[in-house]
Design an enzyme around this catalytic site. Sequence first.
Site, mmCIF file in Angstrom:
data_model
loop_
_atom_site.group_PDB
_atom_site.id
_atom_site.type_symbol
_atom_site.label_atom_id
_atom_site.label_comp_id
_atom_site.label_asym_id
_atom_site.label_seq_id
_atom_site.Cartn_x
_atom_site.Cartn_y
_atom_site.Cartn_z
ATOM 1 C CG ASP A 19 -82.218 28.311 -18.396
ATOM 2 O OD1 ASP A 19 -81.576 27.761 -17.480
ATOM 3 O OD2 ASP A 19 -82.307 29.540 -18.523
ATOM 4 C CD1 TRP A 52 -76.414 28.789 -6.855
ATOM 5 C CD2 TRP A 52 -77.356 30.168 -5.367
ATOM 6 N NE1 TRP A 52 -75.813 30.029 -6.995
ATOM 7 C CE2 TRP A 52 -76.380 30.894 -6.096
ATOM 8 C CE3 TRP A 52 -78.095 30.827 -4.389
ATOM 9 C CZ2 TRP A 52 -76.120 32.246 -5.865
ATOM 10 C CZ3 TRP A 52 -77.841 32.176 -4.158
ATOM 11 C CH2 TRP A 52 -76.861 32.868 -4.885
ATOM 12 C CE1 TYR A 94 -72.381 30.210 -7.999
ATOM 13 C CE2 TYR A 94 -72.310 30.765 -10.321
ATOM 14 C CZ TYR A 94 -73.026 30.618 -9.157
ATOM 15 O OH TYR A 94 -74.371 30.862 -9.138
ATOM 16 C CB SER A 111 -76.365 31.137 -14.191
ATOM 17 O OG SER A 111 -77.177 30.766 -13.108
ATOM 18 C CE1 TYR A 112 -75.357 36.162 -7.465
ATOM 19 C CE2 TYR A 112 -73.651 37.223 -8.761
ATOM 20 C CZ TYR A 112 -74.444 37.182 -7.634
ATOM 21 O OH TYR A 112 -74.340 38.165 -6.676
ATOM 22 C CG HIS A 126 -79.171 26.806 -15.513
ATOM 23 N ND1 HIS A 126 -79.570 28.043 -15.945
ATOM 24 C CD2 HIS A 126 -78.202 27.030 -14.589
ATOM 25 C CE1 HIS A 126 -78.892 28.979 -15.307
ATOM 26 N NE2 HIS A 126 -78.046 28.383 -14.487
#
Length: 582
Positions: free
Chosen positions: A260, A164, A44, A116-117, A289
């Site tokens: 989440d 996303w 990101y 997350s990622y 989240h």
Amino acid sequence: MKQFQILVEKNVPCEMRDGVVLYADIYRPNREGTYPVLLTRLPYSKDLPHYSHRYLDTNRLVENGFIVIIQDVRGRFQSAGEFQSFRQEGNDGYDTVEWAATLPYSTGKVGMFGMSYYGYTQLMAASKKPPHLAAIFPAMTLNDQRNGALYRNGVYQLGFSETWTLESIAPDLLKRKYKKPTERIEALKNLGAHLAKLEDLYHFTPVNQWRPLKELGVADFFFEELLHSIEDEEYWKDSSITDKYEDLQVPAFHLGGWYDCFIGPTLTNYVEMAKTGRDQKLIVGPWGHGYFSSVQGECSFGVQASGDWINLKENITDLHINWFNHWLLGIDNKVETEAPVKIFVMGVNQWRDEMEWPLERTEYTNFYLHSEGNANTKLGDGHLSVIKPEDEQIDTFIYEPTDPVPTKGGGTLFAGPLTMGPFDQSEIEEREDVLVYSTAPLTEAVEVTGPVKVKLWALTDAKDTDFTAKLVDTAPDGRAINLAEGIINAKYRNGFYPEKELNGEVTEYEIDLWATSNVFLPGHRITLEISSSSFPQYLPNPNTGSSLISSNLSIKAKQTIFHNKKYPSHIILPIIRVTETK
């Protein structure tokens, strides 16, 4: 106040084993000496001010004697190569950890952090066993793209996937595709126009012809990466750790939230990694989240619930500092001797330390579905009881894919953070395609803490369909707050390979609602909702045997729910005796 300076190095190259160069920003104490490294790898952009997703103060990490390295993963922003979501992060993570350990100002010990990622980049790297990786702190992350991320029990997670791609992935794809500034600006303006009408775009079918990405000219990533067949084992194997837990030999602090979108995988990661014998810790708050406020959805859990003021004692950055102080600096701060699990118990809104997950003292209790037997109630509404059913009438509803049940809160990840969390479901329960089963008002408090599942015996006149289940806390005033939910696709009810057609047979389904922790107070009722859709969180099943991924045709389905002696549909609740709580 003592002044502290941070030295910043921008776009430091790191060459991977195949020659591709990834770039990182390095933040380190502006003084002599060597320091352990805290690494995060994200898709990101390391250049954005919110690279830590707003939940972590990385400046404090540096102030406490750590080097912080933020790296763009392969094929994203400053880094070269082609981005393949999740599947390249194991080897790249290994190579980056070992590179970080050899930096002249590094002690050679490396930790990883991120959510997350970039929580998952930690796990993928750890599965490759880099020698210098000493500890990790994965927050709100997954364990398998095919179950709990892009899909859940065979059902495509539409809202997550489309949001996303359009919000987080497409901007950099456009910057890479359009080199001329005028073309790039025009493409980004068009992207903004699509994002402004995202809620309408969720309705577009077939999904494999999704208009926004085709119009923007960056369709390949979405259609090839995220719409891949669920049955292609070879394709998905490099984006899963479910078969790699034995290789995850590293201390890990797992952070999750009851609302989440990855709470199920987060809990599984803790349980499975604890089996390796390496130290593991777990904290679960009432959070969505990447959203750690004390106010979630329509509920306020008190200031002590905030990630900035956990139990009025510490914040999430403190947790990281204490964890890495121990494993990377060797400080004896009782990390290994304190309770490994801390959970927030909703309803009473209290933090509690535990020694394991799930709790050993859990009493798994079946609450059976029953017919109401009251002509004044909506068809299908009934009650829950620990008494097993005898011969009772069936409940039916019509599921219409073109008019799906709307998603209202829960563990969502689409159209912004305010779509997630606890919301009043009473309006949803008025729909004819939502069956509602509730206990009588409770005379004493009942705590439900742990994994929740529904055993459902159902019949459909469709070739294929979905069934949903939602656990709800219903207050005396009728306010119905969602706690946990799950879904299952009939075709993939037993895994990643399709079962035979239903052919009008009564079929048993096990719907995993993942987990929660909540005390149902006196006067409240325990409620279970049963339906067949939740849109746009999940792509509606068209009932045709096909999918709206490749088709835009759908038909109605008549769904029949059984609860009798032969087919005793029930929800399995993890009951904790309140008198035994700490």
